[in-house]
Design a protein around this motif. Structure first.
Motif, PDB file in Angstrom:
ATOM      1  N   GLN A 180      21.660  26.163  -3.902  1.00 51.37           N
ATOM      2  CA  GLN A 180      20.924  26.503  -5.262  1.00 51.37           C
ATOM      3  C   GLN A 180      21.973  26.673  -6.263  1.00 51.37           C
ATOM      4  O   GLN A 180      21.992  25.920  -7.476  1.00 51.37           O
ATOM      5  N   ASP A 220      27.069  23.125 -10.754  1.00 54.50           N
ATOM      6  CA  ASP A 220      27.552  21.616 -10.901  1.00 54.50           C
ATOM      7  C   ASP A 220      26.845  21.297 -12.054  1.00 54.50           C
ATOM      8  O   ASP A 220      27.590  20.278 -12.920  1.00 54.50           O
ATOM      9  N   ARG A 221      25.679  21.375 -12.601  1.00 59.93           N
ATOM     10  CA  ARG A 221      24.890  20.718 -13.570  1.00 59.93           C
ATOM     11  C   ARG A 221      25.582  21.184 -14.787  1.00 59.93           C
ATOM     12  O   ARG A 221      25.902  20.607 -15.881  1.00 59.93           O
ATOM     13  N   MET A 222      25.831  22.521 -14.917  1.00 58.00           N
ATOM     14  CA  MET A 222      26.650  23.268 -15.928  1.00 58.00           C
ATOM     15  C   MET A 222      27.973  22.855 -16.229  1.00 58.00           C
ATOM     16  O   MET A 222      28.308  22.268 -17.349  1.00 58.00           O
ATOM     17  N   GLY A 242      24.408  24.080  -6.918  1.00 58.93           N
ATOM     18  CA  GLY A 242      23.673  22.888  -7.667  1.00 58.93           C
ATOM     19  C   GLY A 242      23.562  23.259  -9.191  1.00 58.93           C
ATOM     20  O   GLY A 242      23.787  22.468 -10.175  1.00 58.93           O
ATOM     21  N   ARG A 243      23.153  24.377  -9.653  1.00 60.92           N
ATOM     22  CA  ARG A 243      23.300  24.921 -10.965  1.00 60.92           C
ATOM     23  C   ARG A 243      24.515  24.750 -11.529  1.00 60.92           C
ATOM     24  O   ARG A 243      24.560  24.393 -12.817  1.00 60.92           O
ATOM     25  N   GLU A 299      31.541  19.293 -19.294  1.00 60.17           N
ATOM     26  CA  GLU A 299      32.672  18.129 -19.292  1.00 60.17           C
ATOM     27  C   GLU A 299      32.222  17.185 -20.179  1.00 60.17           C
ATOM     28  O   GLU A 299      32.956  16.686 -21.011  1.00 60.17           O
ATOM     29  N   THR A 300      30.828  16.850 -20.297  1.00 65.20           N
ATOM     30  CA  THR A 300      30.326  15.953 -21.110  1.00 65.20           C
ATOM     31  C   THR A 300      30.380  16.387 -22.766  1.00 65.20           C
ATOM     32  O   THR A 300      31.008  15.638 -23.547  1.00 65.20           O
ATOM     33  N   THR A 360      28.748  19.751 -15.654  1.00 69.75           N
ATOM     34  CA  THR A 360      28.930  18.389 -15.948  1.00 69.75           C
ATOM     35  C   THR A 360      28.574  18.448 -17.289  1.00 69.75           C
ATOM     36  O   THR A 360      29.035  17.603 -18.120  1.00 69.75           O
ATOM     37  N   GLN A 361      27.876  19.305 -17.919  1.00 71.15           N
ATOM     38  CA  GLN A 361      27.297  19.493 -19.345  1.00 71.15           C
ATOM     39  C   GLN A 361      28.544  19.962 -19.952  1.00 71.15           C
ATOM     40  O   GLN A 361      28.823  19.444 -21.219  1.00 71.15           O
TER      41      GLN A 361
END
Length: 169
Positions: free
Chosen positions: A61, A67-69, A64-65, A74-75, A71-72
């Motif tokens: 978990q 990874d999402r962070m 996953g959190r 990097e974006t 990605t944000q």
């Protein structure tokens, strides 16, 4: 006669039956304690595996959190690389989109990750090592116990079945 007095008496070197029985009893008690200790360890194995699985779930978990962070981040970074003429409007949109409370909570989130995720990783590694050691120990003891006379009788009393490679007694 002088030569015969130098030869040690063979009768004095033969152990008495009582001494043999005491030694056998001591060894049997030691073996029983060893078996009981290993039985306790094997009994704790399901709880250890459950703790390990729970730790892995929490770790997944957290990953996953993270990874999402990432990605944000990097974006957002890719968007900030734009030419200077496009940078100001995008920064204004970014500032408007940022929740001030979320930014204030960020140090707490990072601290919680440091306190919870890193120990979970260490615990997972330690649990894996302990499980491997326990499995090896149980296999060695099982092999030793299978070689003991009467092992088939004990299996019949406990209701366990012998492995295919074990001789039946």
């Amino acid at each position: 006669m002088a030569k015969n007095s130098r030869v040690p008496s063979a009768v004095g070197a033969i152990p008495v039956v009582g001494d043999l029985m005491k030694q056998a009893d001591t060894q049997a008690q030691w073996l029983q304690e060893l078996v009981e200790q290993n039985a306790r360890l094997v009994g704790q194995l399901p709880a250890t595996i459950k703790t390990f699985n729970d730790s892995l779930e929490r770790f997944n978990q957290t990953v996953g959190r993270l990874d999402r962070m990432v990605t944000q981040v990097e974006t957002a970074t890719n968007q900030l690389v734009a030419p200077m003429s496009e940078l100001a409007p995008r920064l204004e949109r970014l500032v408007a989109a940022i929740d001030v409370n979320s930014v204030r909570e960020l140090p707490g989130v990072l601290d919680a990750l440091r306190k919870e995720a890193l120990p979970a990783l260490r615990a997972a590694t330690d649990t894996q090592r302990q499980l491997a050691l326990l499995t090896t120990t149980v296999d060695r003891i099982s092999g030793l116990l299978n070689d003991l006379p009467g092992a088939g009788l004990v299996r019949r009393f406990t209701g366990s079945t012998p492995r295919p490679d074990e001789p039946t007694v």
